[in-house]
Scaffold this motif. Structure first.
Motif, PDB file in Angstrom:
ATOM      1  N   ASN A  27       0.724  -1.003  -0.036  1.00  0.00           N
ATOM      2  CA  ASN A  27      -0.003  -0.155   0.060  1.00  0.00           C
ATOM      3  C   ASN A  27       0.828   1.214  -0.010  1.00  0.00           C
ATOM      4  O   ASN A  27       0.393   2.330  -0.472  1.00  0.00           O
ATOM      5  CB  ASN A  27      -0.886  -0.026   1.236  1.00  0.00           C
ATOM      6  CG  ASN A  27      -2.197  -0.777   0.932  1.00  0.00           C
ATOM      7  OD1 ASN A  27      -3.406   0.177   0.366  1.00  0.00           O
ATOM      8  ND2 ASN A  27      -2.389  -1.955   1.087  1.00  0.00           N
ATOM      9  N   LEU A  28       1.919   1.234   0.807  1.00  0.00           N
ATOM     10  CA  LEU A  28       2.674   2.454   0.527  1.00  0.00           C
ATOM     11  C   LEU A  28       3.807   2.520  -0.280  1.00  0.00           C
ATOM     12  O   LEU A  28       4.406   3.918  -0.484  1.00  0.00           O
ATOM     13  CB  LEU A  28       3.524   2.421   2.031  1.00  0.00           C
ATOM     14  CG  LEU A  28       2.587   2.446   3.201  1.00  0.00           C
ATOM     15  CD1 LEU A  28       3.297   2.542   4.574  1.00  0.00           C
ATOM     16  CD2 LEU A  28       1.623   3.858   2.976  1.00  0.00           C
ATOM     17  N   VAL A  29       3.862   1.592  -1.308  1.00  0.00           N
ATOM     18  CA  VAL A  29       5.333   1.686  -2.196  1.00  0.00           C
ATOM     19  C   VAL A  29       5.135   2.637  -3.419  1.00  0.00           C
ATOM     20  O   VAL A  29       5.963   3.513  -3.770  1.00  0.00           O
ATOM     21  CB  VAL A  29       5.459   0.232  -2.848  1.00  0.00           C
ATOM     22  CG1 VAL A  29       4.169  -0.202  -3.612  1.00  0.00           C
ATOM     23  CG2 VAL A  29       6.897   0.291  -3.588  1.00  0.00           C
ATOM     24  N   SER A  30       3.771   2.775  -3.673  1.00  0.00           N
ATOM     25  CA  SER A  30       3.261   3.874  -4.526  1.00  0.00           C
ATOM     26  C   SER A  30       3.299   5.278  -4.045  1.00  0.00           C
ATOM     27  O   SER A  30       2.826   6.218  -4.765  1.00  0.00           O
ATOM     28  CB  SER A  30       2.078   3.405  -5.144  1.00  0.00           C
ATOM     29  OG  SER A  30       0.942   3.340  -4.396  1.00  0.00           O
ATOM     30  N   GLN A  31       3.576   5.511  -2.832  1.00  0.00           N
ATOM     31  CA  GLN A  31       3.438   6.722  -2.098  1.00  0.00           C
ATOM     32  C   GLN A  31       2.284   7.515  -2.100  1.00  0.00           C
ATOM     33  O   GLN A  31       2.243   8.649  -2.719  1.00  0.00           O
ATOM     34  CB  GLN A  31       4.704   7.489  -2.666  1.00  0.00           C
ATOM     35  CG  GLN A  31       6.180   6.929  -2.463  1.00  0.00           C
ATOM     36  CD  GLN A  31       7.290   7.977  -2.885  1.00  0.00           C
ATOM     37  OE1 GLN A  31       6.972   8.765  -3.986  1.00  0.00           O
ATOM     38  NE2 GLN A  31       8.256   7.818  -2.465  1.00  0.00           N
ATOM     39  N   PRO A  32       1.439   6.761  -1.462  1.00  0.00           N
ATOM     40  CA  PRO A  32       0.026   7.379  -1.235  1.00  0.00           C
ATOM     41  C   PRO A  32      -0.028   8.557  -0.472  1.00  0.00           C
ATOM     42  O   PRO A  32       1.001   8.685   0.336  1.00  0.00           O
ATOM     43  CB  PRO A  32      -0.786   6.254  -0.961  1.00  0.00           C
ATOM     44  CG  PRO A  32      -0.066   5.445  -0.244  1.00  0.00           C
ATOM     45  CD  PRO A  32       1.262   5.617  -0.702  1.00  0.00           C
ATOM     46  N   ARG A  33      -0.979   9.540  -0.433  1.00  0.00           N
ATOM     47  CA  ARG A  33      -1.025  10.738   0.184  1.00  0.00           C
ATOM     48  C   ARG A  33      -2.232  10.313   1.360  1.00  0.00           C
ATOM     49  O   ARG A  33      -1.937  11.224   2.500  1.00  0.00           O
ATOM     50  CB  ARG A  33      -1.322  12.021  -0.334  1.00  0.00           C
ATOM     51  CG  ARG A  33      -0.433  12.404  -1.352  1.00  0.00           C
ATOM     52  CD  ARG A  33      -1.306  13.198  -2.648  1.00  0.00           C
ATOM     53  NE  ARG A  33      -1.298  14.605  -1.914  1.00  0.00           N
ATOM     54  CZ  ARG A  33      -2.403  15.348  -2.216  1.00  0.00           C
ATOM     55  NH1 ARG A  33      -3.271  14.743  -2.955  1.00  0.00           N
ATOM     56  NH2 ARG A  33      -2.316  16.432  -1.750  1.00  0.00           N
ATOM     57  N   LEU A  34      -2.880   9.442   1.198  1.00  0.00           N
ATOM     58  CA  LEU A  34      -3.800   9.022   2.211  1.00  0.00           C
ATOM     59  C   LEU A  34      -4.131   7.355   2.470  1.00  0.00           C
ATOM     60  O   LEU A  34      -4.138   6.817   1.325  1.00  0.00           O
ATOM     61  CB  LEU A  34      -5.086   9.740   1.694  1.00  0.00           C
ATOM     62  CG  LEU A  34      -6.522   9.237   2.480  1.00  0.00           C
ATOM     63  CD1 LEU A  34      -6.310   9.709   3.948  1.00  0.00           C
ATOM     64  CD2 LEU A  34      -7.526  10.109   1.906  1.00  0.00           C
ATOM     65  N   VAL A  35      -4.128   7.051   3.426  1.00  0.00           N
ATOM     66  CA  VAL A  35      -4.146   5.618   3.647  1.00  0.00           C
ATOM     67  C   VAL A  35      -5.374   5.365   4.887  1.00  0.00           C
ATOM     68  O   VAL A  35      -5.505   5.866   5.628  1.00  0.00           O
ATOM     69  CB  VAL A  35      -2.891   4.734   4.283  1.00  0.00           C
ATOM     70  CG1 VAL A  35      -3.081   3.389   4.487  1.00  0.00           C
ATOM     71  CG2 VAL A  35      -1.738   5.251   3.309  1.00  0.00           C
TER      72      VAL A  35
END
Lengths: 234, 283
Positions: free
Chosen positions: B190-198
């Protein structure tokens, strides 16, 4: 000295409504007024249960007031902590107001060095710089270097309290709240805390504290204020 | 006794930076803004008239007992569920604000895959069990346009290291992993694509206490360092205290209390919040 107070409390009231115990209301105080200026240390006094700790927690936005204003000078403006949005209160805590409680809230697995560095990290200071400063603070509070990389969960009460103090003093907060910062310290470490508080006063911090230890209180307080005289106990 | 201090220049430089940061933070406005979200299951309300704002870097916790509507609300906020009524606005990196429920299916999918992440309570719901751990993470990068194999491999390795995965297991199937390891792969994915909101639904639920502590530590570090905004649903108040800045207490589909996390937990105002806090076992 500045003319305007750093902290201006007006008509503050606190009560607890205990819904789980039949809706009993406990009134702690009401109509409490207090002004604290840069470069002074106000020691709160009063019998146990008079609301000293509650007042400190209200000032920090940790407790909810029943009435009144808590104005804190933040980024050049007076912000009412009692009414401000949560993100504003968090910003006040990050930049303006520090709080050292009696107990360290231990975070699992986080080493003491990072616990102390955290307030700097939250302000965007790079990790290496923050941890270097955290090391200096831990050294000042006589925490042996061998403990820095360990999580404080296993530390003694006095060591945990010193970690907590190091965390509270790592930033030169303009306003500092201290709830019995020397409760479980020996004489030598108590003297360190006294020196740190005096230094904070000299740089112009406004300090409000609870000091049961009269030696400490006499050494740092510029004013002693009885909480029961501040507000009518309801 | 001598008390070492920083050079005044260093202190004042930092004060200037602080002031600049404060101004920038004040300008930003909310990243996500929900207004009047209601969703019903038949006649029963899943969540009712919920409004909230989330800023970047802010972590919002949602607590309440089972059936309180917290997961329904999370699914509505993450646009996995279209509520019966209510609006959801999201501010893109470009500064433009979009009406999330008004987007086409393709646009919404692109938004949820690039800018957002969703961590499920059960890692099996968020992982593809038939492909390797590394592929699970790499796939996410390819979905946002990465094509260079070496780059993808490097980033996957970097993320698996950050979540403290043993890299020797990178080519193994997640089905051969423990629950805690699967959860860490899901977080990396989930974080590898550098989201701004999780969005996270009970991210540490069902894990051993030691694994949970490790994962909490990891999540705390990631939200702090990456400036991620997050909405975390949990029934565990200790998890909420550790991870979230703000807390919402839900009961029977409604928000009964909302405030700073430590304030809600230390001085709860609502009768139900008081019951919830006073019911926690002390260790």
């Amino acid at each position: 000295m500045e003319d305007a107070p750093r902290l201006d409390v007006r008509g503050l009231a606190k009560s607890f409504v205990l819904h789980t115990q039949g809706g009993v209301t406990l009134d702690v105080f009401r109509d409490l007024d207090l002004q604290v200026f840069a470069g002074e240390c106000v020691a709160l006094q009063g019998p146990s249960g008079s609301g000293k700790s509650s007042l400190i927690r209200l000032l920090y936005g940790n407790y909810v007031s029943a009435a009144g204003e808590i104005l804190v000078r933040h980024n050049g403006q007076m912000v009412d902590v009692a009414a401000a949005d949560p993100h504003v209160v968090l910003d006040v805590r990050r930049r303006t107001m520090g709080y050292v409680s009696q107990f360290l809230r231990v975070i699992p697995r986080v080493p003491a060095l990072q616990v102390v560095a955290e307030p700097l990290r939250a302000r965007g200071v790079p990790q290496a710089t923050a941890e270097a400063e955290a090391g200096e603070m831990l050294a000042q509070f006589n925490i042996p270097k061998a403990l820095w990389s360990l999580a404080p969960a296993t530390f003694s009460g006095g060591e945990q309290q010193r970690v907590n103090l190091a965390r509270g003093f790592i930033i030169d907060y303009p306003v500092l709240l201290l709830d019995e910062p020397t409760a479980s310290l020996d004489a030598a470490n108590r003297d360190v805390v006294v020196a740190m508080i005096r230094q904070a006063i000299r740089r112009g911090a406004a300090i409000i504290g609870i000091f049961h230890d009269s030696t400490v209180r006499d050494a740092v307080a510029s004013r002693i204020v009885d909480v029961t005289s501040l507000g009518a106990a309801a | 006794m001598t008390v070492a201090t920083l050079e005044p220049t260093e202190r004042s430089r930092r004060a200037d930076q602080d002031a600049a940061d404060a101004v920038a933070a004040a300008d930003a406005g909310p990243l996500l803004k929900a207004a009047g979200i209601s969703h019903f299951y038949g006649a029963r309300a899943g969540c009712e008239n919920v409004s909230l704002e989330l800023r970047s870097g802010e972590v919002l916790g949602i607590v309440g007992e089972s059936g309180s509507g917290k997961t329904t609300l999370l699914n509505c906020l993450a646009a996995r569920l279209r509520p019966a009524s209510g609006q959801l606005a999201y501010r893109l990196t470009t500064g433009r604000t979009v009406d999330v429920y008004g987007l086409s299916e393709a646009e919404r999918r692109r938004l949820t895959r690039t800018d957002w992440g969703f961590v499920h309570q059960n890692p099996r719901d968020g992982l593809r069990m038939a492909v390797s751990a590394g592929a699970n993470v790499g796939e996410r990068l390819m979905a946002v346009g990465a094509r260079h194999y070496g780059d993808i491999r490097d980033q996957v390795t970097d993320w698996l290291t950050r979540v403290e995965m043993d890299l020797e297991r990178m080519d193994d199937l997640p089905s051969t992993f423990s629950g805690g390891m699967q959860q860490r792969v899901q977080i990396a994915r989930n974080l590898v694509s550098q989201p701004r909101l999780v969005f996270m639904d009970e991210p540490t639920g069902g894990l051993d206490v030691s694994v949970q502590a490790r994962l909490l530590d990891l999540l705390r570090g990631l939200t702090n360092d990456l400036g991620l905004a997050a909405v975390i649903v949990t029934h565990d108040l200790a998890v909420a205290r550790l991870l979230s800045h703000r807390l919402m207490v839900m009961r029977q589909g409604r928000v009964v209390e909302h405030g700073l996390t430590d304030q809600v937990l230390d001085d709860p105002q609502d009768a139900y919040s008081q019951l919830l806090v006073s019911s926690v076992l002390q260790t």
